[in-house]
Write a protein that holds these residues in place. Sequence first.
Motif, PDB file in Angstrom:
ATOM      1  N   THR A 193       0.856  -1.532  -0.018  1.00  0.00           N
ATOM      2  CA  THR A 193       0.034   0.167   0.013  1.00  0.00           C
ATOM      3  C   THR A 193       0.649   1.371  -0.059  1.00  0.00           C
ATOM      4  O   THR A 193       0.365   2.303   0.131  1.00  0.00           O
ATOM      5  N   VAL A 194       2.045   1.159   0.084  1.00  0.00           N
ATOM      6  CA  VAL A 194       3.037   2.224   0.027  1.00  0.00           C
ATOM      7  C   VAL A 194       3.994   2.118  -1.124  1.00  0.00           C
ATOM      8  O   VAL A 194       4.409   1.181  -1.329  1.00  0.00           O
ATOM      9  N   PRO A 195       4.671   3.139  -1.621  1.00  0.00           N
ATOM     10  CA  PRO A 195       5.560   3.073  -2.647  1.00  0.00           C
ATOM     11  C   PRO A 195       6.880   2.107  -1.717  1.00  0.00           C
ATOM     12  O   PRO A 195       7.364   2.287  -0.782  1.00  0.00           O
ATOM     13  N   THR A 196       7.310   1.154  -2.747  1.00  0.00           N
ATOM     14  CA  THR A 196       8.208   0.006  -2.463  1.00  0.00           C
ATOM     15  C   THR A 196       9.076  -0.314  -3.582  1.00  0.00           C
ATOM     16  O   THR A 196       9.046  -0.316  -4.916  1.00  0.00           O
ATOM     17  N   ASN A 197      10.322  -0.664  -2.988  1.00  0.00           N
ATOM     18  CA  ASN A 197      11.348  -1.131  -3.969  1.00  0.00           C
ATOM     19  C   ASN A 197      10.940  -2.562  -4.272  1.00  0.00           C
ATOM     20  O   ASN A 197      10.937  -3.512  -3.250  1.00  0.00           O
ATOM     21  N   LEU A 198      10.711  -3.246  -5.606  1.00  0.00           N
ATOM     22  CA  LEU A 198      10.108  -4.441  -5.694  1.00  0.00           C
ATOM     23  C   LEU A 198      11.345  -5.425  -5.457  1.00  0.00           C
ATOM     24  O   LEU A 198      11.123  -6.620  -5.042  1.00  0.00           O
ATOM     25  N   THR A 199      12.699  -4.988  -5.623  1.00  0.00           N
ATOM     26  CA  THR A 199      13.966  -6.080  -5.093  1.00  0.00           C
ATOM     27  C   THR A 199      13.482  -6.555  -3.660  1.00  0.00           C
ATOM     28  O   THR A 199      13.878  -7.656  -3.395  1.00  0.00           O
ATOM     29  N   ALA A 244      11.438   3.317 -13.164  1.00  0.00           N
ATOM     30  CA  ALA A 244      12.968   2.976 -13.206  1.00  0.00           C
ATOM     31  C   ALA A 244      12.829   1.206 -12.748  1.00  0.00           C
ATOM     32  O   ALA A 244      13.930   0.728 -12.859  1.00  0.00           O
ATOM     33  N   GLY A 245      11.698   0.678 -13.252  1.00  0.00           N
ATOM     34  CA  GLY A 245      11.755  -0.829 -13.340  1.00  0.00           C
ATOM     35  C   GLY A 245      11.486  -1.498 -11.949  1.00  0.00           C
ATOM     36  O   GLY A 245      10.905  -2.556 -11.834  1.00  0.00           O
ATOM     37  N   VAL A 246      11.979  -0.820 -10.945  1.00  0.00           N
ATOM     38  CA  VAL A 246      11.870  -1.294  -9.631  1.00  0.00           C
ATOM     39  C   VAL A 246      10.956  -0.486  -8.457  1.00  0.00           C
ATOM     40  O   VAL A 246      10.577  -0.989  -7.506  1.00  0.00           O
ATOM     41  N   HIS A 247      10.854   0.657  -8.800  1.00  0.00           N
ATOM     42  CA  HIS A 247       9.831   1.482  -7.665  1.00  0.00           C
ATOM     43  C   HIS A 247       8.357   1.560  -7.822  1.00  0.00           C
ATOM     44  O   HIS A 247       8.028   2.019  -9.083  1.00  0.00           O
ATOM     45  N   TRP A 248       7.721   0.796  -7.198  1.00  0.00           N
ATOM     46  CA  TRP A 248       6.080   0.433  -7.384  1.00  0.00           C
ATOM     47  C   TRP A 248       5.821   1.625  -6.474  1.00  0.00           C
ATOM     48  O   TRP A 248       5.807   1.495  -5.367  1.00  0.00           O
ATOM     49  N   THR A 249       4.556   2.158  -7.181  1.00  0.00           N
ATOM     50  CA  THR A 249       3.782   2.964  -6.296  1.00  0.00           C
ATOM     51  C   THR A 249       2.261   2.416  -6.514  1.00  0.00           C
ATOM     52  O   THR A 249       1.749   2.689  -7.704  1.00  0.00           O
ATOM     53  N   PRO A 250       1.718   1.850  -5.427  1.00  0.00           N
ATOM     54  CA  PRO A 250       0.236   1.424  -5.555  1.00  0.00           C
ATOM     55  C   PRO A 250      -0.584   2.597  -5.902  1.00  0.00           C
ATOM     56  O   PRO A 250      -0.689   3.780  -5.447  1.00  0.00           O
TER      57      PRO A 250
END
Length: 819
Positions: A193-199, A244-250
């Motif tokens: 639910t918060v911006p997360t680094n997918l790695t 940037a491929g890895v920074h996910w913002t729901p």
Amino acid sequence: MDDELLELQRQFEFAQQAKSSIRLSERNVVELVQKLQHLQIIDFELLHTVSGKEYITLDQLRNEMVAEVKRQGRVSLIDLADATGVDLYYVEKQAQSVISEYRELMLTQGEIMSESYWDSIAEEINERLQECSQIALTELAAQLNVGLDLVASVLEPRLGTIVKGRLEGGQLYTPAYVARVGAMVRGAARGTTVPTNLTVVWSSLQQLLQEIDGTSGLAVEGSFFQSLFNGLVKEGEVLGSLRAGVHWTPAVFVIAQREFVESFFSQNSFVTYEALHKLGIPQPIQFLQSRYPEGKPLVTTFVHPSMIDMLDAATEDALDRGSWSDSLSLLPSSFTPQDASKMLSLCQSVQNALKSNKAHIFGDFYVLSSSFIKDICDRIVKELETLGVSVSAGYTMHGEVQVPSEAKVGHESSRLNESIEMASDGGANRQADKGSRKKKGKATGNTVVNPSESGAENQEPTLSKSKRGQKRGKDTSAQTSDSKMGSRKESVKMKEENLSPSEEWIMQKITALVSDFEEQGVDDPEIILRPLANQLRPTIINSWMEKKKALHTNNAERMKQLLDNLQKKLDESFLNMQLYEKALELFEDDQSTSVVLHRHLLRTVAAPMVDLLLHNLEEHNKLKNGLDVQEASDSESVSLCPADRTAISKSFPGALAKKAFAVVESLEGKSVESFMAAFRMVTEESGLPLKKLDKKLERTLLHSYRKELTSHVSAETDPVSLLAKVVSLLYIQVYHKALQAPGRAISVAISHLKDKLDESAFKILTDYQTATVTLLTLLAASPGDEEHCASDRILSKRELLESQMLELKSLVLSTSQSS
């Protein structure tokens, strides 16, 4: 037709089986073949086998190579060379032709492989994959002894057909396994639910899979998770934005973000950039401006125009009331001084007031009206006048005035600046009086005072450090005096230009006068107090100096009159002191009596002289520094205690303070000569040179003193007081000396008259002295007042002393008339 073909086959077979009658040797065959090649009957290339006993054409070689590959599926070039019996060189050379001609074959790493081979391998891999759900390509490449890239390239076109699986990150997965991991990725993405680094998410999923599969499971690469995630995003199964491929913002976070900003901004009319940074908005200004184009960006905060209008109205009200405003205190605590300053620049009324010079800004956010600043300035100037601050008292090396506290104003304001001359008017009058000295006249009157008048009028009433070594009765060189005055005035002008109240003192006064500053917590002087003091300082100095100049002009005449009167009185007292000093020479042999006489003279004559000098110099200093000093009714009656003398002497500047203190100390000494030297030095330092006693003045003073004593003796009714006056009069008659003796030294003084008087007169004097001592002893021993004394002895002694008093008076007066 078929029968004919069968017949031909039988004949051909018979011909082959029939033995030739002519046999050729191998050598002949070789030569025959070479001849045929030379005659170009054989126009194609022939290859020798390794054994050298056979010839093979290139077509045959290629056919045998293809047949061998198709038979085995995968054959190395070395094995083909052995199978065809041809040298490896020719096999390698023909391998390229075979590969280009037969597309289903491939040459890699010295081996020729057919598509059917890889199909069979793919079937085997598929069977194994279905058993273990995942296989690593590295493991397959090792088993097949081929490169990893080759395995991947041959498997990719067969995925979904022969191989029922998915290739990701060097791993083969079954559809069921892919669906299982995809479900995990979908759940993890939807749970974020918060911006997360997918790695970080992929690392957590890898640990979870290892826990589920145990040690037998293979590690899943993050690219596999990422591929599945990208597919879910494209299909719309998870909502959000990927940067940037890895920074996910729901998407749920973006919605909550927007709702928070809209709610906070609508309720408070402002929002800080820090709050937006915490929400994960990297460019808060652009974010807010795109949603609220009417808002105003500050340094750390974004505000609605209504908040600027509120600050504008509050500041305008303070300016209209002639007060001041702390803009930062009117704003929320999250606002910084830079934000307040930016908001003031957007306030229309504040900018109009600044342009019209009706307001001033200090410390970024303090707005002070001009009328408020003017009121502070006027009150400080009035405070200076009330305190009577002396410029010279606070002069420092840096050219600033350290204004004394109110508790010390009494002495601080009375100091003399040794390097500042009198006011310009007084100085001009003194220069005009130079060179016009009067001749000394004869003494007049019946006291010792008058003979000094003629000399006192000639003295210059200035307070300077120049020492005059002129002789009494002669004029000082006008040229020398003028040159000293010129250099002194230049020095004074240079110093007066640098004198001013210090910023620290003005800051203290501002804090004391404006209690609101302290109540509002304005404790940092660098924010408002020092800039305000720096701005007020020139105005305060100008106002103060103008008022002092006006008061200097008014005080100039009083200063001149004060110095003239002081000069006359000092000359009178100092001449009397010199006259009394000469009588002390008669007692130099008697050390104890000499000490008593010296102390008596210092206490009775010298002390009033010092008090008169110190009091008048202090009053002169106040007048010179622009203080309004009330005229004293009688300056001669001034009596100072030792502490007051010390305080006043130390308040003088420079060398004058040291010399004045030396005079005060000499009063407590035992030598009149030391006092006279110290007193003469301090008067010369003050510009008040004293006259020396010459023979003519001495005779005049003795004559006046004798007449005064004679009148006092004839009018005296107290028998006790008469004795001292009679002794003094006899010393004038006999020794021509004016003696001032206390009661304890009268007996010694009388003994010095024994050889100068006849026996009868000396006996009358000694008898009277004995009766006086007896009466004083009885009075001291009798309790109560003398009028109530019941002692017959005291009455008889008093009657006897009164009868002797008449006899003593007649003796002295007759002696005085005869002399």
